[in-house]
Design a protein around this motif. Structure first.
Motif, PDB file in Angstrom:
ATOM      1  N   LEU A 123     -28.741 -15.773  -8.692  1.00  0.00           N
ATOM      2  CA  LEU A 123     -27.501 -16.550  -8.725  1.00  0.00           C
ATOM      3  C   LEU A 123     -27.130 -16.901 -10.168  1.00  0.00           C
ATOM      4  N   GLU A 124     -28.110 -17.385 -10.925  1.00  0.00           N
ATOM      5  CA  GLU A 124     -27.842 -17.778 -12.300  1.00  0.00           C
ATOM      6  C   GLU A 124     -27.391 -16.600 -13.156  1.00  0.00           C
ATOM      7  N   LYS A 125     -27.902 -15.426 -12.861  1.00  0.00           N
ATOM      8  CA  LYS A 125     -27.501 -14.226 -13.601  1.00  0.00           C
ATOM      9  C   LYS A 125     -26.094 -13.773 -13.210  1.00  0.00           C
ATOM     10  N   GLU A 126     -25.821 -13.756 -11.913  1.00  0.00           N
ATOM     11  CA  GLU A 126     -24.544 -13.231 -11.421  1.00  0.00           C
ATOM     12  C   GLU A 126     -23.406 -14.250 -11.488  1.00  0.00           C
ATOM     13  N   TYR A 127     -23.732 -15.534 -11.386  1.00  0.00           N
ATOM     14  CA  TYR A 127     -22.712 -16.578 -11.343  1.00  0.00           C
ATOM     15  C   TYR A 127     -23.098 -17.744 -12.261  1.00  0.00           C
ATOM     16  N   PRO A 128     -23.160 -17.510 -13.559  1.00  0.00           N
ATOM     17  CA  PRO A 128     -23.650 -18.556 -14.470  1.00  0.00           C
ATOM     18  C   PRO A 128     -22.792 -19.826 -14.483  1.00  0.00           C
ATOM     19  N   THR A 129     -21.502 -19.699 -14.360  1.00  0.00           N
ATOM     20  CA  THR A 129     -20.639 -20.880 -14.383  1.00  0.00           C
ATOM     21  C   THR A 129     -20.880 -21.751 -13.159  1.00  0.00           C
ATOM     22  N   ILE A 130     -20.940 -21.120 -11.992  1.00  0.00           N
ATOM     23  CA  ILE A 130     -21.211 -21.862 -10.762  1.00  0.00           C
ATOM     24  C   ILE A 130     -22.594 -22.496 -10.834  1.00  0.00           C
ATOM     25  N   ALA A 131     -23.598 -21.751 -11.277  1.00  0.00           N
ATOM     26  CA  ALA A 131     -24.965 -22.268 -11.338  1.00  0.00           C
ATOM     27  C   ALA A 131     -25.053 -23.487 -12.247  1.00  0.00           C
ATOM     28  N   GLN A 132     -24.456 -23.416 -13.424  1.00  0.00           N
ATOM     29  CA  GLN A 132     -24.501 -24.552 -14.349  1.00  0.00           C
ATOM     30  C   GLN A 132     -23.711 -25.740 -13.798  1.00  0.00           C
ATOM     31  N   GLY A 133     -22.555 -25.461 -13.211  1.00  0.00           N
ATOM     32  CA  GLY A 133     -21.755 -26.528 -12.610  1.00  0.00           C
ATOM     33  C   GLY A 133     -22.494 -27.220 -11.480  1.00  0.00           C
ATOM     34  N   TYR A 134     -23.169 -26.437 -10.661  1.00  0.00           N
ATOM     35  CA  TYR A 134     -23.930 -26.993  -9.541  1.00  0.00           C
ATOM     36  C   TYR A 134     -25.038 -27.903 -10.052  1.00  0.00           C
ATOM     37  N   LYS A 135     -25.760 -27.447 -11.059  1.00  0.00           N
ATOM     38  CA  LYS A 135     -26.846 -28.254 -11.636  1.00  0.00           C
ATOM     39  C   LYS A 135     -26.312 -29.564 -12.207  1.00  0.00           C
ATOM     40  N   GLN A 136     -25.156 -29.514 -12.858  1.00  0.00           N
ATOM     41  CA  GLN A 136     -24.573 -30.723 -13.424  1.00  0.00           C
ATOM     42  C   GLN A 136     -24.170 -31.704 -12.321  1.00  0.00           C
ATOM     43  N   ILE A 137     -23.560 -31.190 -11.270  1.00  0.00           N
ATOM     44  CA  ILE A 137     -23.154 -32.053 -10.152  1.00  0.00           C
ATOM     45  C   ILE A 137     -24.377 -32.681  -9.490  1.00  0.00           C
ATOM     46  N   ILE A 138     -25.441 -31.918  -9.312  1.00  0.00           N
ATOM     47  CA  ILE A 138     -26.665 -32.458  -8.709  1.00  0.00           C
ATOM     48  C   ILE A 138     -27.212 -33.602  -9.557  1.00  0.00           C
ATOM     49  N   LYS A 139     -27.185 -33.438 -10.878  1.00  0.00           N
ATOM     50  CA  LYS A 139     -27.665 -34.501 -11.765  1.00  0.00           C
ATOM     51  C   LYS A 139     -26.794 -35.747 -11.620  1.00  0.00           C
ATOM     52  N   GLU A 140     -25.473 -35.566 -11.546  1.00  0.00           N
ATOM     53  CA  GLU A 140     -24.551 -36.689 -11.352  1.00  0.00           C
ATOM     54  C   GLU A 140     -24.796 -37.357 -10.000  1.00  0.00           C
ATOM     55  N   GLN A 141     -25.017 -36.544  -8.966  1.00  0.00           N
ATOM     56  CA  GLN A 141     -25.272 -37.070  -7.622  1.00  0.00           C
ATOM     57  C   GLN A 141     -26.527 -37.943  -7.619  1.00  0.00           C
ATOM     58  N   TYR A 142     -27.572 -37.459  -8.274  1.00  0.00           N
ATOM     59  CA  TYR A 142     -28.832 -38.196  -8.286  1.00  0.00           C
ATOM     60  C   TYR A 142     -28.677 -39.520  -9.026  1.00  0.00           C
ATOM     61  N   THR A 143     -27.928 -39.512 -10.114  1.00  0.00           N
ATOM     62  CA  THR A 143     -27.676 -40.747 -10.855  1.00  0.00           C
ATOM     63  C   THR A 143     -26.904 -41.737  -9.994  1.00  0.00           C
ATOM     64  N   LEU A 144     -25.860 -41.263  -9.315  1.00  0.00           N
ATOM     65  CA  LEU A 144     -25.084 -42.129  -8.430  1.00  0.00           C
ATOM     66  C   LEU A 144     -25.961 -42.680  -7.306  1.00  0.00           C
ATOM     67  N   PHE A 145     -26.763 -41.794  -6.699  1.00  0.00           N
ATOM     68  CA  PHE A 145     -27.677 -42.234  -5.638  1.00  0.00           C
ATOM     69  C   PHE A 145     -28.594 -43.332  -6.157  1.00  0.00           C
ATOM     70  N   ALA A 146     -29.178 -43.138  -7.330  1.00  0.00           N
ATOM     71  CA  ALA A 146     -30.108 -44.125  -7.889  1.00  0.00           C
ATOM     72  C   ALA A 146     -29.421 -45.468  -8.083  1.00  0.00           C
ATOM     73  N   LYS A 147     -28.222 -45.458  -8.649  1.00  0.00           N
ATOM     74  CA  LYS A 147     -27.487 -46.708  -8.879  1.00  0.00           C
ATOM     75  C   LYS A 147     -27.202 -47.424  -7.565  1.00  0.00           C
ATOM     76  N   LYS A 148     -26.695 -46.680  -6.592  1.00  0.00           N
ATOM     77  CA  LYS A 148     -26.345 -47.301  -5.313  1.00  0.00           C
ATOM     78  C   LYS A 148     -27.583 -47.753  -4.551  1.00  0.00           C
ATOM     79  N   HIS A 149     -28.648 -46.948  -4.591  1.00  0.00           N
ATOM     80  CA  HIS A 149     -29.858 -47.330  -3.873  1.00  0.00           C
ATOM     81  C   HIS A 149     -30.452 -48.612  -4.457  1.00  0.00           C
ATOM     82  N   LEU A 150     -30.411 -48.746  -5.762  1.00  0.00           N
ATOM     83  CA  LEU A 150     -30.923 -49.970  -6.379  1.00  0.00           C
ATOM     84  C   LEU A 150     -30.057 -51.175  -6.021  1.00  0.00           C
ATOM     85  N   ASP A 151     -28.765 -50.957  -5.781  1.00  0.00           N
ATOM     86  CA  ASP A 151     -27.883 -52.036  -5.333  1.00  0.00           C
ATOM     87  C   ASP A 151     -28.097 -52.394  -3.862  1.00  0.00           C
TER      88      ASP A 151
END
Length: 115
Positions: free
Chosen positions: A12-40
């Motif tokens: 996937l990373e070889k054939e679709y590098p833009t999607i792969a990088q975008g997906y990884k960035q969104i996952i990182k953002e999701q985890y940060t949001l989850f952490a903030k909300k879970h702590l609240d």
């Protein structure tokens, strides 16, 4: 021995590098949001004060998650079908909530909603 086959992730990373990088960035953002909300919110907003140790307790939590997801999908549907602009929070916030509730449901289902 034949040339090593690429893993699906490597492929996937070889054939679709833009999607792969975008997906990884969104996952990182999701985890940060989850952490903030879970702590609240803590554990009880999902477990409803139970230990999620019985099938009934897990089913109750899963029902609550279903309602939360249903609300988010209904908001998305309403705004999209009626071509309305969100007044309170961006539609992307709804997508984030849907994703995180889906992951939380998997944690509950796998017995991992605990410290």
């Amino acid at each position: 021995m034949a040339e090593k086959e690429l893993s699906v992730i490597e492929q996937l990373e070889k054939e679709y590098p833009t999607i792969a990088q975008g997906y990884k960035q969104i996952i990182k953002e999701q985890y940060t949001l989850f952490a903030k909300k879970h702590l609240d919110y803590g554990m009880a907003n999902i477990s409803a004060g139970t230990l999620l140790s019985t099938d009934n307790e897990k089913n109750f939590a899963m029902t609550g998650l279903w309602y939360r997801l249903s609300d988010k999908v209904s908001r998305w549907k309403h705004l999209t079908i009626n071509k309305k602009r969100a007044q309170n929070e961006a539609l992307s916030d709804t997508f984030q909530d849907i994703t995180n509730y889906g992951i939380i449901a998997q944690l509950v289902e796998r017995g991992l909603w605990k410290k």
